[in-house]
Write an enzyme that holds these catalytic residues in place. Structure first.
Site, PDB file in Angstrom:
ATOM      1  N   ASP B   9       0.859  -1.176   0.000  1.00  0.00           N
ATOM      2  CA  ASP B   9       0.000   0.000   0.000  1.00  0.00           C
ATOM      3  C   ASP B   9       0.905   1.240   0.000  1.00  0.00           C
ATOM      4  O   ASP B   9       2.036   1.188   0.499  1.00  0.00           O
ATOM      5  CB  ASP B   9      -0.872  -0.036   1.258  1.00  0.00           C
ATOM      6  CG  ASP B   9      -1.592   1.271   1.502  1.00  0.00           C
ATOM      7  OD1 ASP B   9      -2.307   1.721   0.590  1.00  0.00           O
ATOM      8  OD2 ASP B   9      -1.431   1.845   2.601  1.00  0.00           O
ATOM      9  N   THR B  13       1.612   3.612   4.383  1.00  0.00           N
ATOM     10  CA  THR B  13       2.462   2.423   4.491  1.00  0.00           C
ATOM     11  C   THR B  13       3.884   2.745   4.002  1.00  0.00           C
ATOM     12  O   THR B  13       4.844   2.609   4.754  1.00  0.00           O
ATOM     13  CB  THR B  13       1.851   1.252   3.710  1.00  0.00           C
ATOM     14  OG1 THR B  13       0.549   0.983   4.250  1.00  0.00           O
ATOM     15  CG2 THR B  13       2.713   0.006   3.823  1.00  0.00           C
ATOM     16  N   ARG B  40      -7.530  13.551   6.176  1.00  0.00           N
ATOM     17  CA  ARG B  40      -7.259  12.123   5.943  1.00  0.00           C
ATOM     18  C   ARG B  40      -8.466  11.251   6.320  1.00  0.00           C
ATOM     19  O   ARG B  40      -8.787  10.298   5.606  1.00  0.00           O
ATOM     20  CB  ARG B  40      -6.021  11.699   6.732  1.00  0.00           C
ATOM     21  CG  ARG B  40      -5.693  10.203   6.686  1.00  0.00           C
ATOM     22  CD  ARG B  40      -5.330   9.718   5.294  1.00  0.00           C
ATOM     23  NE  ARG B  40      -4.901   8.315   5.309  1.00  0.00           N
ATOM     24  CZ  ARG B  40      -4.779   7.537   4.243  1.00  0.00           C
ATOM     25  NH1 ARG B  40      -5.055   8.008   3.037  1.00  0.00           N
ATOM     26  NH2 ARG B  40      -4.381   6.289   4.356  1.00  0.00           N
ATOM     27  N   SER B 115      -2.510   0.914  -4.925  1.00  0.00           N
ATOM     28  CA  SER B 115      -2.912   2.108  -4.185  1.00  0.00           C
ATOM     29  C   SER B 115      -4.200   2.707  -4.723  1.00  0.00           C
ATOM     30  O   SER B 115      -4.521   2.595  -5.911  1.00  0.00           O
ATOM     31  CB  SER B 115      -1.799   3.155  -4.276  1.00  0.00           C
ATOM     32  OG  SER B 115      -2.227   4.406  -3.777  1.00  0.00           O
ATOM     33  N   ASN B 116      -4.914   3.388  -3.822  1.00  0.00           N
ATOM     34  CA  ASN B 116      -6.071   4.193  -4.200  1.00  0.00           C
ATOM     35  C   ASN B 116      -5.684   5.402  -5.059  1.00  0.00           C
ATOM     36  O   ASN B 116      -6.535   5.980  -5.734  1.00  0.00           O
ATOM     37  CB  ASN B 116      -6.760   4.723  -2.940  1.00  0.00           C
ATOM     38  CG  ASN B 116      -7.680   3.707  -2.279  1.00  0.00           C
ATOM     39  OD1 ASN B 116      -8.145   2.759  -2.922  1.00  0.00           O
ATOM     40  ND2 ASN B 116      -7.954   3.908  -0.997  1.00  0.00           N
ATOM     41  N   LYS B 148     -10.223   0.387  -2.726  1.00  0.00           N
ATOM     42  CA  LYS B 148     -10.025  -0.629  -1.703  1.00  0.00           C
ATOM     43  C   LYS B 148     -10.974  -0.351  -0.534  1.00  0.00           C
ATOM     44  O   LYS B 148     -11.196   0.804  -0.234  1.00  0.00           O
ATOM     45  CB  LYS B 148      -8.573  -0.603  -1.208  1.00  0.00           C
ATOM     46  CG  LYS B 148      -7.559  -0.945  -2.308  1.00  0.00           C
ATOM     47  CD  LYS B 148      -6.163  -1.168  -1.756  1.00  0.00           C
ATOM     48  CE  LYS B 148      -5.434   0.124  -1.481  1.00  0.00           C
ATOM     49  NZ  LYS B 148      -4.023  -0.082  -1.049  1.00  0.00           N
ATOM     50  N   SER B 172       0.491  -3.506   4.478  1.00  0.00           N
ATOM     51  CA  SER B 172      -0.263  -2.280   4.684  1.00  0.00           C
ATOM     52  C   SER B 172      -0.291  -1.915   6.161  1.00  0.00           C
ATOM     53  O   SER B 172      -0.221  -2.788   7.034  1.00  0.00           O
ATOM     54  CB  SER B 172      -1.697  -2.431   4.172  1.00  0.00           C
ATOM     55  OG  SER B 172      -2.408  -1.209   4.287  1.00  0.00           O
ATOM     56  N   ASN B 174      -2.904   0.118   6.983  1.00  0.00           N
ATOM     57  CA  ASN B 174      -4.302   0.547   7.073  1.00  0.00           C
ATOM     58  C   ASN B 174      -5.226  -0.629   7.350  1.00  0.00           C
ATOM     59  O   ASN B 174      -5.307  -1.575   6.554  1.00  0.00           O
ATOM     60  CB  ASN B 174      -4.719   1.213   5.757  1.00  0.00           C
ATOM     61  CG  ASN B 174      -4.061   2.567   5.573  1.00  0.00           C
ATOM     62  OD1 ASN B 174      -4.282   3.486   6.360  1.00  0.00           O
ATOM     63  ND2 ASN B 174      -3.233   2.693   4.548  1.00  0.00           N
ATOM     64  N   PHE B 176      -8.426  -1.183   7.152  1.00  0.00           N
ATOM     65  CA  PHE B 176      -9.421  -1.548   6.131  1.00  0.00           C
ATOM     66  C   PHE B 176      -8.772  -2.294   4.975  1.00  0.00           C
ATOM     67  O   PHE B 176      -9.377  -3.184   4.364  1.00  0.00           O
ATOM     68  CB  PHE B 176     -10.144  -0.288   5.622  1.00  0.00           C
ATOM     69  CG  PHE B 176      -9.313   0.548   4.689  1.00  0.00           C
ATOM     70  CD1 PHE B 176      -9.381   0.356   3.315  1.00  0.00           C
ATOM     71  CD2 PHE B 176      -8.459   1.529   5.182  1.00  0.00           C
ATOM     72  CE1 PHE B 176      -8.617   1.122   2.454  1.00  0.00           C
ATOM     73  CE2 PHE B 176      -7.688   2.298   4.332  1.00  0.00           C
ATOM     74  CZ  PHE B 176      -7.771   2.086   2.966  1.00  0.00           C
ATOM     75  N   ASP B 177      -7.535  -1.937   4.674  1.00  0.00           N
ATOM     76  CA  ASP B 177      -6.810  -2.510   3.546  1.00  0.00           C
ATOM     77  C   ASP B 177      -6.321  -3.920   3.920  1.00  0.00           C
ATOM     78  O   ASP B 177      -6.370  -4.850   3.095  1.00  0.00           O
ATOM     79  CB  ASP B 177      -5.634  -1.578   3.256  1.00  0.00           C
ATOM     80  CG  ASP B 177      -4.963  -1.816   1.922  1.00  0.00           C
ATOM     81  OD1 ASP B 177      -5.575  -2.437   1.030  1.00  0.00           O
ATOM     82  OD2 ASP B 177      -3.819  -1.338   1.767  1.00  0.00           O
TER      83      ASP B 177
END
Lengths: 257, 257
Positions: B9, B13, B40, B115-116, B148, B172, B174, B176-177
């Protein structure tokens, strides 16, 4: 196009999700405020993530997982007795003071609920507030195993009520829900109980203020409400064609816009 | 099954999303911390909501909308000059100090980013940090117009790298990721730079602490990482079969679990 049906969001619109705070303060002492706000913030995050991940679990399970998260974050062991007591409050959240009068005044329309809540949670809420029989349908997203603002959730309304989406007013105080309903094609009224509060003065703000900022303001998603009113009891005048109360300058407010 | 590829990520990350804070404090004075954290928090909310609503706009647009939201929340006019300056920082976020050394040490694996970020944002980030040529592919979710943790995003990896999902380590920080990657079938390493901090003492916590609680802790989604390490430079030892550093008791930590 005349409005023939009105669909209400439940959590935060008809029922006050902040009404868990009293019990949380009682059971979690000075951490009660933090637990209250993290619980609701994370509950919605988990619903969105489970919807997007295609990993549905019902809202009771999501609400419990969010409670575990919030207690752990506050340094409190999520013991079953504590969690059970807090979860039980979710089955009898306070109805907003004006909700029953508003539903009475709107009795000439077909009324319904469309909520993330599981069928059992919604049945308990409606029963506890004495609202049984007021609604043509109490629609849970559980029917499609996803969460708002997934369009599949909003698609449940038209077949349930037999009223075209374009002739249905969707009522919510939740920004994400307003965006989802608007995108799907409903006419949308935003209930803006907290609008008009000043921006915080410094960075030293607590969880309640951060919750207000994150979840009670209009979202910047380009999908704002058609009308903004302060209370549910403003809806009858709005629907009668009178000028709506619009506490938030800049949010779409003119009727028929 | 041996690991043959490692997918990172980007935001949070490899790159420090908090590195906008200095500029935010400079441009927004005492509101800089609030702007940084709301920005964020809302950026990710908007990505999840746009994914779930099937209303994709790229991450540049999402990041700008979240910035508008955060400035308005802090009582600051989102003037173009101010927004442009803050957005430009998102193209040259700080690389975490250990990231380049970790990538060097992992040069024997196929490396990629998922990545987003939009393709242009990711190209700028990789270029600014001098990482061009390190990655077999820099994969943007823009290829599937979702975000994601939508499984469609994780599905981009295997065809891009030609390595089976089960032989790919997803890295990652994150929550959620991590949940999305784990659910999709990757082996997952969590980078836990903030683990081990004590729970806050009272409800009077500010935006930075609330951000830490909401977005840097393990999620309660039943989809935890296989391994938890504190820094990217812990990964080579982990992959060499040594015992991983596990700063968070209770989070899945044993190799091969």
């Amino acid at each position: 196009m005349p409005i023939r049906a009105i669909v209400f969001d439940a959590y935060g619109t008809l029922y006050d999700v902040q009404s868990v705070r009293g019990l949380a303060l009682e059971l979690c002492a000075e951490q009660g405020e933090l637990v209250t706000q993290l619980w609701r913030l994370k509950q919605l995050e988990y619903s969105w993530l489970r919807g997007l991940m295609q990993a549905y679990e019902d809202f009771w399970s999501v609400t419990r997982a969010a409670l575990d998260f919030s207690l752990i974050s506050a340094g409190i062991e999520p013991a079953p007795r504590l969690c059970d007591a807090l979860m039980e409050k979710y089955l009898r959240l306070d109805l907003y003071p004006e909700a029953a009068a508003a539903l009475d005044a709107l009795g000439g329309y077909q009324l319904a609920i469309l909520s993330n809540g599981s069928p059992a949670m919604l049945a308990a809420l409606v029963e506890a507030a004495g609202l049984s029989g007021r609604f043509a349908d109490v629609i849970s997203v559980d029917r499609v195993k996803s969460y708002k603002p997934d369009p599949a959730c909003y698609a449940l309304v038209e077949p349930a009520l037999g009223v075209p989406t374009a002739e249905t007013l969707f009522v919510s105080s939740n920004g994400f829900d307003i965006a989802g309903a608007k995108r799907f094609g409903f006419r949308v009224a935003r209930i803006a109980r907290m609008d008009g509060m000043p921006a915080p003065e410094s960075a030293a703000i607590g969880p309640a203020e951060l919750y207000r900022l994150l979840r009670t303001q209009p979202e910047q998603l380009g999908l704002g409400a058609d009308w903004t009113v302060r209370r549910l009891t403003d809806l009858p005048a709005l629907l009668a064609g009178q000028e709506p109360i619009n506490p938030s300058a800049g949010a779409g407010s003119a009727p028929g816009r």
